[in-house]
Design a protein around this motif. Structure first.
Motif, PDB file in Angstrom:
ATOM      1  N   ALA A  14     -31.117   3.774   3.015  1.00  0.00           N
ATOM      2  CA  ALA A  14     -31.565   4.826   2.971  1.00  0.00           C
ATOM      3  C   ALA A  14     -32.691   4.572   1.068  1.00  0.00           C
ATOM      4  CB  ALA A  14     -31.837   5.825   3.310  1.00  0.00           C
ATOM      5  N   ALA A  15     -32.034   3.538   0.821  1.00  0.00           N
ATOM      6  CA  ALA A  15     -32.424   3.820  -1.078  1.00  0.00           C
ATOM      7  C   ALA A  15     -32.833   2.517  -0.990  1.00  0.00           C
ATOM      8  CB  ALA A  15     -31.395   4.173  -1.588  1.00  0.00           C
ATOM      9  N   ASP A  16     -34.113   2.192  -1.499  1.00  0.00           N
ATOM     10  CA  ASP A  16     -34.331   0.953  -2.280  1.00  0.00           C
ATOM     11  C   ASP A  16     -34.563   0.702  -3.707  1.00  0.00           C
ATOM     12  OD1 ASP A  16     -35.286  -0.109   0.683  1.00  0.00           O
ATOM     13  OD2 ASP A  16     -36.762   1.205   0.148  1.00  0.00           O
ATOM     14  N   VAL A  17     -34.696   1.835  -3.926  1.00  0.00           N
ATOM     15  CA  VAL A  17     -34.932   2.049  -6.093  1.00  0.00           C
ATOM     16  C   VAL A  17     -34.270   3.056  -6.051  1.00  0.00           C
ATOM     17  CG1 VAL A  17     -35.784   2.598  -7.658  1.00  0.00           C
ATOM     18  CG2 VAL A  17     -36.979   1.144  -5.826  1.00  0.00           C
ATOM     19  N   SER A  53     -36.455  19.370   1.591  1.00  0.00           N
ATOM     20  CA  SER A  53     -36.344  18.788  -0.308  1.00  0.00           C
ATOM     21  C   SER A  53     -36.911  17.416   0.073  1.00  0.00           C
ATOM     22  CB  SER A  53     -35.125  19.434  -0.738  1.00  0.00           C
ATOM     23  OG  SER A  53     -34.972  20.905  -0.606  1.00  0.00           O
ATOM     24  N   VAL A  54     -36.650  16.952   1.020  1.00  0.00           N
ATOM     25  CA  VAL A  54     -37.559  15.379   0.783  1.00  0.00           C
ATOM     26  C   VAL A  54     -38.796  15.223   0.308  1.00  0.00           C
ATOM     27  CG1 VAL A  54     -37.124  13.058   2.091  1.00  0.00           C
ATOM     28  CG2 VAL A  54     -35.515  14.375   2.248  1.00  0.00           C
ATOM     29  N   LYS A  79     -30.030  18.682  -3.623  1.00  0.00           N
ATOM     30  CA  LYS A  79     -28.902  18.773  -4.341  1.00  0.00           C
ATOM     31  C   LYS A  79     -27.807  19.924  -3.590  1.00  0.00           C
ATOM     32  CE  LYS A  79     -25.849  16.266  -6.927  1.00  0.00           C
ATOM     33  NZ  LYS A  79     -25.529  15.041  -7.344  1.00  0.00           N
ATOM     34  N   ARG A  80     -28.618  21.146  -3.717  1.00  0.00           N
ATOM     35  CA  ARG A  80     -28.421  22.173  -3.479  1.00  0.00           C
ATOM     36  C   ARG A  80     -28.298  22.066  -0.842  1.00  0.00           C
ATOM     37  NH1 ARG A  80     -30.983  24.800  -7.482  1.00  0.00           N
ATOM     38  NH2 ARG A  80     -32.582  25.068  -5.939  1.00  0.00           N
ATOM     39  N   ALA A  81     -29.497  21.571  -1.386  1.00  0.00           N
ATOM     40  CA  ALA A  81     -29.369  21.904   0.354  1.00  0.00           C
ATOM     41  C   ALA A  81     -28.594  21.100   0.688  1.00  0.00           C
ATOM     42  CB  ALA A  81     -30.593  21.183   0.919  1.00  0.00           C
ATOM     43  N   ALA A  82     -28.259  19.364   0.721  1.00  0.00           N
ATOM     44  CA  ALA A  82     -27.525  18.517   1.110  1.00  0.00           C
ATOM     45  C   ALA A  82     -26.048  19.210   0.983  1.00  0.00           C
ATOM     46  CB  ALA A  82     -27.243  17.475  -0.029  1.00  0.00           C
ATOM     47  N   GLY A 124     -30.194  12.460   5.206  1.00  0.00           N
ATOM     48  CA  GLY A 124     -28.987  12.157   6.102  1.00  0.00           C
ATOM     49  C   GLY A 124     -28.044  11.201   4.543  1.00  0.00           C
ATOM     50  N   THR A 125     -28.674  10.602   4.034  1.00  0.00           N
ATOM     51  CA  THR A 125     -28.000   9.415   2.812  1.00  0.00           C
ATOM     52  C   THR A 125     -27.866   9.649   1.223  1.00  0.00           C
ATOM     53  OG1 THR A 125     -29.722   7.772   2.642  1.00  0.00           O
ATOM     54  CG2 THR A 125     -27.552   7.684   4.647  1.00  0.00           C
ATOM     55  N   ALA A 126     -28.953  10.425   0.834  1.00  0.00           N
ATOM     56  CA  ALA A 126     -29.689  10.760  -0.298  1.00  0.00           C
ATOM     57  C   ALA A 126     -28.454  11.224  -1.331  1.00  0.00           C
ATOM     58  CB  ALA A 126     -31.164  11.367  -0.985  1.00  0.00           C
ATOM     59  N   GLY A 127     -28.125  12.122  -0.588  1.00  0.00           N
ATOM     60  CA  GLY A 127     -26.789  13.268  -0.924  1.00  0.00           C
ATOM     61  C   GLY A 127     -25.317  12.716  -0.899  1.00  0.00           C
ATOM     62  N   PRO A 128     -25.088  13.240  -0.071  1.00  0.00           N
ATOM     63  CA  PRO A 128     -23.603  12.254   0.197  1.00  0.00           C
ATOM     64  C   PRO A 128     -23.483  10.945  -0.301  1.00  0.00           C
ATOM     65  CG  PRO A 128     -24.530  13.340   2.205  1.00  0.00           C
ATOM     66  CD  PRO A 128     -25.975  12.886   1.546  1.00  0.00           C
ATOM     67  N   ALA A 129     -24.531  10.036   0.474  1.00  0.00           N
ATOM     68  CA  ALA A 129     -24.172   8.289  -0.400  1.00  0.00           C
ATOM     69  C   ALA A 129     -24.891   7.963  -1.745  1.00  0.00           C
ATOM     70  CB  ALA A 129     -24.708   7.642   1.102  1.00  0.00           C
ATOM     71  N   HIS A 130     -25.241   8.528  -2.282  1.00  0.00           N
ATOM     72  CA  HIS A 130     -25.418   8.368  -4.012  1.00  0.00           C
ATOM     73  C   HIS A 130     -26.277   9.449  -4.453  1.00  0.00           C
ATOM     74  CE1 HIS A 130     -27.211   4.357  -1.215  1.00  0.00           C
ATOM     75  NE2 HIS A 130     -28.193   5.713  -0.972  1.00  0.00           N
ATOM     76  N   ARG A 131     -25.706  10.312  -3.979  1.00  0.00           N
ATOM     77  CA  ARG A 131     -25.829  11.686  -5.672  1.00  0.00           C
ATOM     78  C   ARG A 131     -26.481  11.783  -5.945  1.00  0.00           C
ATOM     79  NH1 ARG A 131     -20.352  12.573  -5.831  1.00  0.00           N
ATOM     80  NH2 ARG A 131     -20.613  13.631  -8.273  1.00  0.00           N
ATOM     81  N   ALA A 132     -27.950  11.882  -5.108  1.00  0.00           N
ATOM     82  CA  ALA A 132     -29.563  11.963  -5.769  1.00  0.00           C
ATOM     83  C   ALA A 132     -29.538  13.321  -5.958  1.00  0.00           C
ATOM     84  CB  ALA A 132     -29.936  11.605  -4.839  1.00  0.00           C
ATOM     85  N   ASP A 133     -30.434  13.290  -6.915  1.00  0.00           N
ATOM     86  CA  ASP A 133     -30.884  15.108  -7.562  1.00  0.00           C
ATOM     87  C   ASP A 133     -31.662  15.203  -6.279  1.00  0.00           C
ATOM     88  OD1 ASP A 133     -28.569  16.289  -9.168  1.00  0.00           O
ATOM     89  OD2 ASP A 133     -28.803  14.480 -10.130  1.00  0.00           O
ATOM     90  N   HIS A 134     -32.708  14.158  -6.772  1.00  0.00           N
ATOM     91  CA  HIS A 134     -34.223  13.957  -5.600  1.00  0.00           C
ATOM     92  C   HIS A 134     -34.269  13.209  -5.298  1.00  0.00           C
ATOM     93  CE1 HIS A 134     -34.738  17.292  -8.973  1.00  0.00           C
ATOM     94  NE2 HIS A 134     -34.298  15.574 -10.180  1.00  0.00           N
ATOM     95  N   ALA A 135     -34.884  13.209  -3.538  1.00  0.00           N
ATOM     96  CA  ALA A 135     -35.148  12.247  -2.584  1.00  0.00           C
ATOM     97  C   ALA A 135     -36.560  12.047  -2.348  1.00  0.00           C
ATOM     98  CB  ALA A 135     -34.203  12.995  -1.500  1.00  0.00           C
TER      99      ALA A 135
END
Length: 226
Positions: free
Chosen positions: A121-124, A188-189, A223-226, A157-168
């Motif tokens: 679930a990440a294209d860029v 917060s998506v 990030k905090r919510a994830a 489900g993936t932005a935080g755990p899989a990609h360590r994102a601050d913003h999705a």
């Protein structure tokens, strides 16, 4: 038995000394002649060698200059990049992802396209020194197409755990269902629909301004919510 070592012995007698001197002189004469021949050959060939060296140097310099100019051209193009909604609509999925990457770069987010099989679930993905990491899920649709809540669930489900994102962020050239927008706002998506995409890509508003991502949101609510 070990091999016998070959040992040189000193010449014995006048005859052997004379023979050794003759051989040494012959070797010396041969070396002098070979050196003279090499010098003569170099005298003849040096203009060609000089031309070859100059050609190689000019080729290398031309390639370096072309690479530098290409980077400058790309930087200038991205600095003023504008993409219309009609151009987005005419793109395919891959072109849409590349366009979003270029827009992020324009806005100061060094970004790369990662979309494809197993992209989770990440294209860029873009990384900013002050605003952190942003993960973009691109949803290219036909005109009038809508993105549903399931896309929001996958990104969450993936932005935080899989990609360590601050913003999705989910970006589409279409629209979102009301449930998708409500769920995204609650969890917060972030989302960019057709109207926001026009403001971002065509009008030139930076994405972090459009979405309110200030430098102080380095550790975002996502990030905090994830």
């Amino acid at each position: 038995m070990g091999r016998k070592r070959l040992r040189l012995r000193r010449p014995r007698g006048a005859a052997e000394v004379l023979s050794a001197v003759v051989v040494a002189l012959a070797v010396l004469v041969l070396a002098v002649r070979m050196t003279a021949a090499a010098v003569e050959a170099l005298k003849i060939a040096w203009p060609f060698l000089l031309a070859l060296i100059s050609l190689v140097g000019a080729t290398v310099a031309w390639r370096i200059a072309r690479s530098v100019q290409a980077r400058r051209d790309d930087a200038e193009r991205l600095a003023t990049l504008r993409i219309t909604l009609a151009e987005f609509d005419a793109m395919d999925d891959r072109q849409f992802e590349h366009a979003l990457r270029d827009l992020l770069v324009r806005d100061g987010w060094p970004a790369r396209r990662v979309g494809g099989g197993g992209d989770q679930a990440a294209d860029v993905i873009g990384d900013h020194t002050q605003r952190g990491r942003i993960v973009v899920q691109a949803k290219h649709t036909r005109v009038g197409g809508k993105v549903g809540s399931s896309v929001m669930y996958a990104v969450k489900g993936t932005a935080g755990p899989a990609h360590r994102a601050d913003h999705a962020v989910v970006v589409t050239n279409g629209t979102f269902t009301r449930d998708a927008m409500t769920w995204g706002d609650r969890h917060s998506v972030l989302w960019v629909d057709r109207d926001k995409l026009r403001r971002w890509a065509e009008n030139g508003t930076a994405l972090h301004e459009l979405l309110g991502l200030s430098a102080r949101s380095r550790r975002s609510r996502f990030k905090r919510a994830a």
